[in-house]
Design a protein around this motif. Structure first.
Motif, PDB file in Angstrom:
ATOM      1  N   GLN A 161      16.235  -5.674  56.107  1.00 15.14           N
ATOM      2  CA  GLN A 161      17.063  -6.691  55.460  1.00 15.14           C
ATOM      3  C   GLN A 161      18.511  -6.249  55.265  1.00 15.14           C
ATOM      4  O   GLN A 161      19.403  -7.075  55.106  1.00 15.14           O
ATOM      5  CB  GLN A 161      16.466  -7.032  54.082  1.00 15.14           C
ATOM      6  CG  GLN A 161      15.029  -7.514  54.135  1.00 15.14           C
ATOM      7  CD  GLN A 161      14.878  -8.800  54.908  1.00 15.14           C
ATOM      8  OE1 GLN A 161      15.383  -9.847  54.485  1.00 15.14           O
ATOM      9  NE2 GLN A 161      14.201  -8.744  56.048  1.00 15.14           N
ATOM     10  N   PRO A 182       5.490  -3.826  54.698  1.00 14.39           N
ATOM     11  CA  PRO A 182       4.529  -4.527  55.556  1.00 14.39           C
ATOM     12  C   PRO A 182       3.282  -4.942  54.788  1.00 14.39           C
ATOM     13  O   PRO A 182       2.889  -4.289  53.813  1.00 14.39           O
ATOM     14  CB  PRO A 182       4.197  -3.491  56.636  1.00 14.39           C
ATOM     15  CG  PRO A 182       4.473  -2.173  55.993  1.00 14.39           C
ATOM     16  CD  PRO A 182       5.631  -2.407  55.073  1.00 14.39           C
ATOM     17  N   GLN A 183       2.678  -6.024  55.226  1.00 14.37           N
ATOM     18  CA  GLN A 183       1.458  -6.528  54.594  1.00 14.37           C
ATOM     19  C   GLN A 183       0.379  -6.686  55.663  1.00 14.37           C
ATOM     20  O   GLN A 183       0.483  -7.550  56.533  1.00 14.37           O
ATOM     21  CB  GLN A 183       1.728  -7.882  53.924  1.00 14.37           C
ATOM     22  CG  GLN A 183       2.731  -7.835  52.783  1.00 14.37           C
ATOM     23  CD  GLN A 183       2.178  -7.132  51.558  1.00 14.37           C
ATOM     24  OE1 GLN A 183       0.993  -7.241  51.256  1.00 14.37           O
ATOM     25  NE2 GLN A 183       3.035  -6.406  50.856  1.00 14.37           N
ATOM     26  N   ALA A 190      13.910  -2.429  53.919  1.00 20.91           N
ATOM     27  CA  ALA A 190      12.990  -3.227  54.726  1.00 20.91           C
ATOM     28  C   ALA A 190      11.897  -3.813  53.850  1.00 20.91           C
ATOM     29  O   ALA A 190      11.483  -3.204  52.857  1.00 20.91           O
ATOM     30  CB  ALA A 190      12.368  -2.375  55.832  1.00 20.91           C
ATOM     31  N   ILE A 191      11.442  -4.990  54.222  1.00 18.55           N
ATOM     32  CA  ILE A 191      10.328  -5.619  53.518  1.00 18.55           C
ATOM     33  C   ILE A 191       9.069  -4.793  53.770  1.00 18.55           C
ATOM     34  O   ILE A 191       8.769  -4.428  54.910  1.00 18.55           O
ATOM     35  CB  ILE A 191      10.114  -7.059  54.016  1.00 18.55           C
ATOM     36  CG1 ILE A 191      11.354  -7.905  53.725  1.00 18.55           C
ATOM     37  CG2 ILE A 191       8.883  -7.684  53.371  1.00 18.55           C
ATOM     38  CD1 ILE A 191      11.315  -9.282  54.358  1.00 18.55           C
ATOM     39  N   ALA A 220      10.909  -0.433  62.068  1.00 21.48           N
ATOM     40  CA  ALA A 220      10.747  -1.483  61.060  1.00 21.48           C
ATOM     41  C   ALA A 220      11.097  -2.856  61.621  1.00 21.48           C
ATOM     42  O   ALA A 220      10.616  -3.882  61.133  1.00 21.48           O
ATOM     43  CB  ALA A 220      11.608  -1.170  59.842  1.00 21.48           C
ATOM     44  N   PHE A 253       5.065   0.842  59.789  1.00 25.43           N
ATOM     45  CA  PHE A 253       5.385  -0.584  59.865  1.00 25.43           C
ATOM     46  C   PHE A 253       4.532  -1.327  60.894  1.00 25.43           C
ATOM     47  O   PHE A 253       4.467  -2.559  60.859  1.00 25.43           O
ATOM     48  CB  PHE A 253       6.868  -0.776  60.205  1.00 25.43           C
ATOM     49  CG  PHE A 253       7.794  -0.461  59.065  1.00 25.43           C
ATOM     50  CD1 PHE A 253       8.013  -1.378  58.051  1.00 25.43           C
ATOM     51  CD2 PHE A 253       8.434   0.767  58.996  1.00 25.43           C
ATOM     52  CE1 PHE A 253       8.853  -1.089  56.991  1.00 25.43           C
ATOM     53  CE2 PHE A 253       9.278   1.071  57.941  1.00 25.43           C
ATOM     54  CZ  PHE A 253       9.484   0.141  56.934  1.00 25.43           C
ATOM     55  N   THR A 254       3.900  -0.601  61.795  1.00 27.79           N
ATOM     56  CA  THR A 254       3.159  -1.257  62.875  1.00 27.79           C
ATOM     57  C   THR A 254       1.688  -0.861  62.966  1.00 27.79           C
ATOM     58  O   THR A 254       0.907  -1.546  63.627  1.00 27.79           O
ATOM     59  CB  THR A 254       3.827  -0.954  64.232  1.00 27.79           C
ATOM     60  OG1 THR A 254       3.982   0.462  64.382  1.00 27.79           O
ATOM     61  CG2 THR A 254       5.204  -1.613  64.314  1.00 27.79           C
ATOM     62  N   ALA A 275      11.781  -6.476  59.847  1.00 26.17           N
ATOM     63  CA  ALA A 275      11.558  -6.304  58.408  1.00 26.17           C
ATOM     64  C   ALA A 275      12.811  -5.790  57.704  1.00 26.17           C
ATOM     65  O   ALA A 275      12.947  -5.918  56.486  1.00 26.17           O
ATOM     66  CB  ALA A 275      10.398  -5.339  58.166  1.00 26.17           C
TER      67      ALA A 275
END
Length: 231
Positions: free
Chosen positions: A41, A71-72, A68-69, A36, A132-133, A39
């Protein structure tokens, strides 16, 4: 120590509704937290809350977890890949996570059509944090159908049906460097999308009804990746 407010937030992330509202995911385990990256937090462990096992989702609590934020990614991130997977109504989070990990390994993008929520902790764990990737986006059946109708990419339907082309090392079009789309359905219901495309199948012993969807995707992606990345 975690505050009551933080614990309430963490618990809310056990649901898709809570994740969408907070735009945060609960991430469990060192490997997934590493994936992550920035991302993340917040990190917390058993020493930060006496309710740690209640705040996490595994039967055996991890040694560390975090927030974690989410993903976008954009459609352009997905279509930048030579191979695009369209997962059609895959509701098992383990399969979805495994396929996301496979997409990372074999350089593919993913469109999730009515699938298990990628923020589900089981999806995150099954993907080993690749969620996340690896570029993915969520689209409705209607949106996917409309997009596929306009695309110039070659479309394949991975399904074991009569007349399907056997997928092997001699499948020249499938193994080419052209951009392709592979539509994959669930084992129980198959592909629901009413989209035309070349049906492809992986031959196996007739005593086995079907392959696990993630196993079938692994074979298809490997064949294509191997041919396009020869040393």
């Amino acid at each position: 120590m975690l505050s009551q407010r933080q614990e309430k937030l963490i618990k809310s992330l056990h649901t898709e509704k809570g994740r969408k509202k907070a735009k945060l995911w609960l991430v469990e385990g060192t490997k997934c937290l590493e994936s992550a990256g920035p991302a993340v937090q917040l990190r917390f462990g058993p020493e930060d809350s006496r309710h740690f096992s209640y705040l996490t989702t595994t039967d055996t609590p991890p040694t560390i977890a975090g927030l974690a934020i989410a993903p976008q990614f954009q459609l352009s991130d997905v279509t930048a890949k030579k191979t695009i997977l369209v997962l059609d109504h895959l509701q098992d989070p383990g399969n979805v996570g495994t396929i996301i990990r496979l997409a990372k390994a074999f350089n593919a993008g993913i469109i999730l059509c009515e699938c298990a929520d990628p923020g589900n902790t089981k999806v995150i764990r099954s993907s080993a944090g690749s969620v996340f990737t690896t570029p993915w986006i969520i689209m409705s059946s209607q949106m996917v159908s409309e997009w596929l109708a306009k695309t110039d990419f070659i479309i394949y339907r991975l399904e074991n049906k009569k007349g399907a082309q056997e997928l092997n090392v001699k499948s020249s079009k499938f193994l080419s460097t052209d951009q392709i789309i592979i539509i994959v359905g669930s084992e129980g219901q198959g592909i629901k999308l009413k989209v035309s495309g070349q049906a492809i199948a992986i031959r196996h012993e007739p005593s086995v009804d079907s392959l696990n969807v993630a196993a079938a995707v692994a074979i298809a992606l490997f064949l294509r990746y191997q041919n396009n990345n020869k040393l």
